[in-house]
Design a protein around this motif. Structure first.
Motif, mmCIF file in Angstrom:
data_model
loop_
_atom_site.group_PDB
_atom_site.id
_atom_site.type_symbol
_atom_site.label_atom_id
_atom_site.label_comp_id
_atom_site.label_asym_id
_atom_site.label_seq_id
_atom_site.Cartn_x
_atom_site.Cartn_y
_atom_site.Cartn_z
ATOM 1 N N LEU A 26 0.829 -1.211 0.000
ATOM 2 C CA LEU A 26 0.000 0.000 0.000
ATOM 3 C C LEU A 26 0.863 1.260 0.000
ATOM 4 N N PRO A 27 0.350 2.349 -0.582
ATOM 5 C CA PRO A 27 1.089 3.618 -0.564
ATOM 6 C C PRO A 27 0.920 4.350 0.768
ATOM 7 N N ASP A 28 1.916 5.149 1.142
ATOM 8 C CA ASP A 28 1.726 6.080 2.262
ATOM 9 C C ASP A 28 0.983 7.297 1.713
ATOM 10 N N TRP A 29 0.497 8.145 2.628
ATOM 11 C CA TRP A 29 -0.282 9.308 2.207
ATOM 12 C C TRP A 29 0.516 10.600 2.342
ATOM 13 N N GLY A 41 -3.388 6.801 -1.552
ATOM 14 C CA GLY A 41 -4.141 5.902 -2.399
ATOM 15 C C GLY A 41 -4.684 4.760 -1.563
ATOM 16 N N PHE A 42 -5.317 3.821 -2.230
ATOM 17 C CA PHE A 42 -5.950 2.708 -1.515
ATOM 18 C C PHE A 42 -5.993 1.503 -2.426
ATOM 19 N N LEU A 43 -6.193 0.355 -1.806
ATOM 20 C CA LEU A 43 -6.367 -0.879 -2.565
ATOM 21 C C LEU A 43 -7.838 -1.238 -2.471
ATOM 22 N N VAL A 44 -8.423 -1.572 -3.609
ATOM 23 C CA VAL A 44 -9.831 -1.986 -3.594
ATOM 24 C C VAL A 44 -9.923 -3.441 -4.033
ATOM 25 N N ARG A 71 -4.530 5.302 -6.989
ATOM 26 C CA ARG A 71 -3.794 6.440 -6.426
ATOM 27 C C ARG A 71 -4.625 7.705 -6.557
ATOM 28 N N PHE A 72 -4.463 8.613 -5.594
ATOM 29 C CA PHE A 72 -5.184 9.897 -5.677
ATOM 30 C C PHE A 72 -4.513 10.780 -6.717
#
Ligand code: LP5
Ligand code: MN
Length: 244
Positions: free
Chosen positions: A222-225, A230-233, A243-244
């Motif tokens: 997972l990415p840090d913010w 971002g997020f995993l779906v 990713r945002f």
């Protein structure tokens, strides 16, 4: 179709209001309608104890985050929260305020037809001997009780000292030491008899394929913010990193 979301490493702090704003948008938007939201550690940059939620405390961030998680929970999404290496003191007080359920590291989750291991990721960094020593100390109940018995101001300055020491140590530590150790990853796939893993901590978002005893295994990081979150779906067992 069942939709499950995974986030980690937000490192929320009142110094970074942009990241908190991004989380509030995510919880009020993208996360609505998901069956479960997993937060896989380091939601907060440093958690000093659940008393930071008390109305008498000046910094409202912890209360605002708890309220935003509670709103999602009340709208029908189960929120499951794992400790990271920064916020392992999150306790029953935060769970009660937020409606989130604290879960063990690691936890086995079923997505569609697939069993998946989810973890923060720090336990996979077994070559980082200095960190693993610190981890043993910091996770000992006696040490935590002693820390929690101190006034909040004293805890805040100790945490600052730990953070400064950590940043200093990291500058002198090779990058590959701070990534996961391949043998620890293989061992986790083997011991839990899974072929999919999701974790954070390393801030190196990616999908890796590992071959373990002839089995094809996937590891989603997972990415840090801090810069770009971002997020995993998971839609049933199909995973996508957004990713945002
Ligand atoms: O966190 P990050 O990304 O900087 O690095 C981690 C590892 N470091 C840590 C330490 C934390 O950052 C410390 C902050 C904790 C805040 C919580 C406060 C509550 C404390 C309550 C205690 C009960 O996790 C880092 C890894 C890196 O990830 C990559 O995996 O390498 O590990 C290190 O840097 C190893 C260092 O040896 C850690 C040293 C910490 C301080 C040691 C105590 C010194 C004594 C101070 C005097 C009292
Ligand atoms: Mn971490």
């Amino acid at each position: 179709m069942s939709r499950t979301l995974f986030i980690s490493d937000l490192h929320l702090s009142s110094d970074q209001p942009r990241v908190s704003a991004q989380l509030f948008d995510f919880l009020a938007g993208e996360a609505r309608g998901a069956q479960t939201l997993y937060i896989l550690g380091d939601l907060f940059d440093a958690w000093l104890g659940d008393d930071v939620l008390d109305a008498s405390q000046e910094d409202p961030l912890a209360r605002q985050v708890a309220a935003a998680l509670r709103a999602l929970h009340e709208a029908g999404t189960e929120v499951r929260l794992m400790h990271g290496n920064r916020d392992f003191l999150l306790g029953k007080g935060f769970a009660q305020a937020s409606g989130a359920a604290l879960i063990e590291d690691p936890t086995i989750v079923t997505l569609g037809t697939q069993r998946v291991i989810v973890m923060h990721g720090d336990t996979l960094c077994t070559d980082d001997v200095a960190y693993q020593k610190f981890r043993v100390m910091a996770r000992a109940k006696a040490f935590q009780d002693e820390f929690l018995a101190k006034p909040l101001a004293a805890r805040r300055s100790l945490a600052q000292e730990y953070r400064a020491k950590s940043e200093q140590t990291k500058r002198a530590t090779p990058e590959e030491i701070m990534d996961v150790t391949p043998s620890a990853v293989a061992e986790a796939f083997r011991r839990h008899a899974v072929s999919c893993m999701i974790h954070g901590h390393t801030h190196r978002p990616a999908t890796h394929v590992h071959e373990v005893d002839g089995r094809r295994c996937e590891r989603w990081v997972l990415p840090d913010w801090d810069r770009r979150g971002g997020f995993l779906v998971a839609e049933n067992e199909r995973l996508t990193l957004e990713r945002f």
